[in-house]
Design an enzyme around this catalytic site. Structure first.
Site, PDB file in Angstrom:
ATOM      1  N   CYS A   1      29.789  39.065  32.903  1.00  0.00           N
ATOM      2  CA  CYS A   1      30.770  38.867  34.050  1.00  0.00           C
ATOM      3  C   CYS A   1      30.487  39.727  35.138  1.00  0.00           C
ATOM      4  O   CYS A   1      30.619  39.662  36.351  1.00  0.00           O
ATOM      5  CB  CYS A   1      32.420  38.784  34.065  1.00  0.00           C
TER       6      CYS A   1
ATOM      7  N   ARG B   1      37.592  39.576  37.409  1.00  0.00           N
ATOM      8  CA  ARG B   1      36.825  38.408  37.008  1.00  0.00           C
ATOM      9  C   ARG B   1      36.487  38.282  35.739  1.00  0.00           C
ATOM     10  O   ARG B   1      36.490  37.024  35.253  1.00  0.00           O
ATOM     11  CB  ARG B   1      35.288  39.012  37.295  1.00  0.00           C
TER      12      ARG B   1
ATOM     13  N   TRP C   1      32.822  38.665  29.626  1.00  0.00           N
ATOM     14  CA  TRP C   1      33.347  36.851  29.605  1.00  0.00           C
ATOM     15  C   TRP C   1      32.445  37.102  28.338  1.00  0.00           C
ATOM     16  O   TRP C   1      31.479  36.198  28.918  1.00  0.00           O
ATOM     17  CB  TRP C   1      33.293  36.517  30.105  1.00  0.00           C
TER      18      TRP C   1
ATOM     19  N   ASN D   1      24.464  38.286  33.504  1.00  0.00           N
ATOM     20  CA  ASN D   1      24.775  37.529  33.479  1.00  0.00           C
ATOM     21  C   ASN D   1      24.051  36.020  34.228  1.00  0.00           C
ATOM     22  O   ASN D   1      23.099  35.621  34.359  1.00  0.00           O
ATOM     23  CB  ASN D   1      25.355  37.324  35.111  1.00  0.00           C
ATOM     24  N   GLY D   2      25.294  34.602  32.942  1.00  0.00           N
ATOM     25  CA  GLY D   2      24.366  33.985  32.959  1.00  0.00           C
ATOM     26  C   GLY D   2      24.266  32.875  31.620  1.00  0.00           C
ATOM     27  O   GLY D   2      25.218  33.927  31.340  1.00  0.00           O
TER      28      GLY D   2
ATOM     29  N   GLU E   1      48.978  21.798  39.676  1.00  0.00           N
ATOM     30  CA  GLU E   1      48.755  22.892  39.615  1.00  0.00           C
ATOM     31  C   GLU E   1      49.443  24.104  39.083  1.00  0.00           C
ATOM     32  O   GLU E   1      49.592  24.902  38.786  1.00  0.00           O
ATOM     33  CB  GLU E   1      48.521  23.535  41.549  1.00  0.00           C
TER      34      GLU E   1
ATOM     35  N   LYS F   1      49.357  27.012  36.122  1.00  0.00           N
ATOM     36  CA  LYS F   1      49.440  27.812  36.253  1.00  0.00           C
ATOM     37  C   LYS F   1      50.423  28.512  34.951  1.00  0.00           C
ATOM     38  O   LYS F   1      50.258  29.904  34.631  1.00  0.00           O
ATOM     39  CB  LYS F   1      50.662  28.855  37.426  1.00  0.00           C
TER      40      LYS F   1
ATOM     41  N   GLU G   1      48.191  29.274  32.154  1.00  0.00           N
ATOM     42  CA  GLU G   1      46.457  30.115  32.575  1.00  0.00           C
ATOM     43  C   GLU G   1      46.728  31.047  32.249  1.00  0.00           C
ATOM     44  O   GLU G   1      46.457  32.719  31.319  1.00  0.00           O
ATOM     45  CB  GLU G   1      45.547  30.623  33.983  1.00  0.00           C
TER      46      GLU G   1
ATOM     47  N   HIS H   1      54.586   5.557  30.457  1.00  0.00           N
ATOM     48  CA  HIS H   1      53.763   5.295  30.412  1.00  0.00           C
ATOM     49  C   HIS H   1      53.345   5.938  29.446  1.00  0.00           C
ATOM     50  O   HIS H   1      51.718   5.446  29.172  1.00  0.00           O
ATOM     51  CB  HIS H   1      52.818   4.919  31.510  1.00  0.00           C
TER      52      HIS H   1
ATOM     53  N   LYS I   1      37.633  35.519  36.393  1.00  0.00           N
ATOM     54  CA  LYS I   1      37.776  34.782  37.436  1.00  0.00           C
ATOM     55  C   LYS I   1      36.916  34.149  38.286  1.00  0.00           C
ATOM     56  O   LYS I   1      37.102  32.546  39.342  1.00  0.00           O
ATOM     57  CB  LYS I   1      37.972  36.192  38.593  1.00  0.00           C
TER      58      LYS I   1
END
Length: 623
Positions: free
Chosen positions: A2, A27, A74, A100-101, A496, A500, A503, A519, A618
């Site tokens: 990361c 991050r 990460w 990274n990647g 949202e 939160k 997370e 339903h 992040k």
């Protein structure tokens, strides 16, 4: 991924590497490591967990050398352990790489290298890069090629390029060589690399934050560019264009290394920074004389924008929720059809699109891999692309045809708060802008501007609910499941709010349109499953109250976020959080504040790492 840092110069490298990695902690990561070069020897230190563990190792056994690279990882391939932590090395231990990647074809490359007799020490895709470079360099040296500073280390560069052409996927990487300690090589394709230019020293990082205070001159590498870096020189080449003159920019030191300012966590600090962030996002962008919003970076003429027949908003995660609210507001104020697409889906779909379709890519970091890929696909099809982004110089900001910066300031907490509310505000201002181009009257535009200008104070007032929210959090912190309900403009608020909580507290939470409760989700209602319901004033008030009654009839506790003077709500629900009443299209920006606080306080009570929640990053630069 990361985070990446690198140093070459006249100072010891490890202090910068450690401080740089600390600045990249926001991050998200699960392990860290550095390697330095001294007297043709590598000194490698790795640790699992937080940077403080790596710091302890360096205190016990420092890594000497004036050249080094570091990384926070990460996990994408392989468990979080020292074996899989970066940097990675070739078989001889003569080449070190941080990456990274994602190398999508790493399994085939690994099998090919193993067939040549190369032994791997990790489970990662990144080690393949080091092994490929090592294999190429060994062959070149055996053939009599000699790396030398005079030819800009062309043999080393050729060995790196030999490896890169075999990779399928994305990379931002830095390579150093045990036997050639005067140089490091950086390359980029789809994952950011920033170079810092100093006096007899150079720096490398995956974003600009580690460079603040060390240099004020930076270079953003572009895709397919490779940099050959020594203490006193920087040479950049492009795969197709050959050597190019790097564009040196001024680094804006805008508090990227800001501290906690007395707050226990960055997330709480950033929640309380929202009134000012909203003011900054709005500053200079509303014109009362013209009753509209104005944006300097759209790079499209008003007549082009007026001709837009459809808008696509593409994003991931929290930004997708902002986009969903943007759909409601733009269609309401401007009358333009809007579709909100998950970027991870849009990049592989082939939807039929009208010629006059405009794409907005919404992203906090500007590096989200899926969003960047979706933007590129739309550009390939010839559609204009604009970005809504918080990070100047990021990949998406550079590749879009134009866009709007959020000016929210650095957001260190992994769970986005002020970036979300400023995204929502920017989308509301864009709705005003498009509306005034088309159907909104001058009087209506002025009214909307007044409502926007009152928003920061309303959010500041909503922050005064913090103590009440903390009390409610203590009441429900042991519950394992939460439902979040809202209608119309506040359906995205429910999504949202639930995200939160998931997370940062690791609890199960789901957001629904309130009317959808009956339903299916109503089957989940019991005395240990709180429903958090956003109940604003307006034409859906009675409808939402009917949904609340349905929950109460089945024994479910209800926490209501309601506007001022909501006595009827208080008579029915178990707990209420009262926020200022504002116009319906900006009410979600006010109503999300107590939901952010609720997630924060529940997470704290449960002993979670609020700023660095497990498994999250992040900036998600992989698919």
């Amino acid at each position: 991924m990361c985070g990446i840092v690198g140093y070459i110069g006249e100072q010891e490298a490890s202090p910068f590497l450690l401080e740089g990695l600390r600045r990249l902690e926001y991050r998200g990561y699960d392990s860290a490591g550095i390697v330095t070069v001294d007297r043709h020897r590598f000194h490698s230190r790795k640790s699992v967990g937080r940077i403080v563990e790596l710091e302890h190792k360096l205190r016990a056994d420092d890594a000497a050398g004036q050249l080094g690279i570091g990384h926070t990882r990460w996990a994408t391939h392989g468990a979080a352990n020292e074996k899989n932590a970066h940097p990675h090395f070739d078989q001889r231990g003569a080449i070190a790489v941080v990456h990274n990647g994602v190398v999508e074809n790493f399994r085939g490359l690994r099998e090919s290298l193993q067939a040549e007799g190369r032994a791997f020490k990790s489970e990662t895709d990144s080690e393949v890069i080091a092994q490929l470079i090592g294999a190429s360099l060994e062959k070149r040296l055996a053939a009599g090629e000699t790396p030398a500073a005079a030819d800009r280390y062309s043999v080393l560069v050729d060995a790196v390029n030999d490896a890169l052409v075999r990779l399928r996927g994305t990379y931002g990487l830095v390579v150093i060589f045990r036997d050639f300690p005067g140089v490091m090589i950086a390359a980029r394709l789809g994952s950011p690399i920033v170079l810092g230019v100093g006096a007899s020293e150079h720096f490398v990082a995956s974003d600009a934050s580690p460079l603040v205070g060390y240099t004020d001159k930076i270079v953003y590498l572009a895709d397919h560019q490779t940099a050959v870096i020594t203490a006193n020189s920087l040479h950049v080449t492009h795969r197709d264009q050959g050597q190019i003159q790097p564009h040196v920019e001024q680094l804006q030191a805008n508090g990227a290394d800001a501290g906690l300012d007395g707050y226990p966590h960055y997330m709480l600090k950033e929640i309380f920074e929202q009134p000012e962030a909203l003011r900054n996002a709005m500053r200079g962008r509303v014109s009362e004389d013209d009753a509209t919003a104005k944006f300097g970076g759209l790079n499209l003429r008003p007549n082009q924008l007026r001709g837009v027949d459809r808008i696509i908003l593409t994003a991931c995660g929290t930004s997708w929720h902002a986009g969903l609210l943007g759909e409601y507001i733009i269609e309401d104020l401007a009358g333009i059809p809007v579709e909100v697409e998950y970027a991870s889906e849009l990049r592989y779909r082939n939807p039929p699109l009208d010629n006059n379709t405009l794409l907005f890519a919404i992203t906090q970091s500007g590096e989200t891999a899926d969003t960047l890929a979706a933007l590129r696909e739309m550009k390939r099809k010839g559609h204009p692309t604009l970005a809504i982004c918080n990070v100047v110089g990021s990949s998406i900001a550079q590749e879009a045809d134009g866009g709007v910066y959020l000016h929210a300031g650095p957001e260190v907490g992994v769970a986005s708060t002020k970036a979300y509310t400023t995204q929502c505000l920017v989308l509301a201002m864009l709705a005003l802008y498009f509306g005034r181009l088309r159907n909104l009257s001058f009087e209506a535009g002025q009214k909307i501007i007044r409502q926007l200008q009152e928003l920061p104070d309303a959010v500041a007032k909503a922050l005064e609910t913090n103590d009440e929210v903390k009390r409610i959090a203590a009441k429900y912190a042991e519950c394992r499941n939460f439902l979040y309900l809202g209608r119309q403009f506040n359906f995205p608020t429910a999504l949202e709010g639930a995200l939160k909580l998931k997370e940062i507290s690791y609890l199960h939470a789901e957001g629904y349109p309130a009317a959808e409760m009956k339903h299916g989700p109503i089957a989940l209602v019991d005395e240990r499953t709180p429903s958090v319901v956003v109940v604003p004033r307006g034409f859906v008030f009675e409808k939402v109250m009917a949904n609340v009654e349905e929950v109460k009839a089945r024994g479910g506790p209800v926490i209501a976020v309601c506007a001022e003077e909501c006595e009827r709500v208080k008579e029915v629900v178990d707990d209420t959080i009262t926020v200022p009443a504002v116009d319906s299209f900006v009410q979600p920006i006010v109503s999300i504040v107590p939901l952010q606080l609720l997630a924060y306080h529940i997470a704290v009570l449960r002993g979670c790492d609020v700023d660095k929640p497990r498994n999250l990053a992040k900036s998600v630069t992989v698919e």
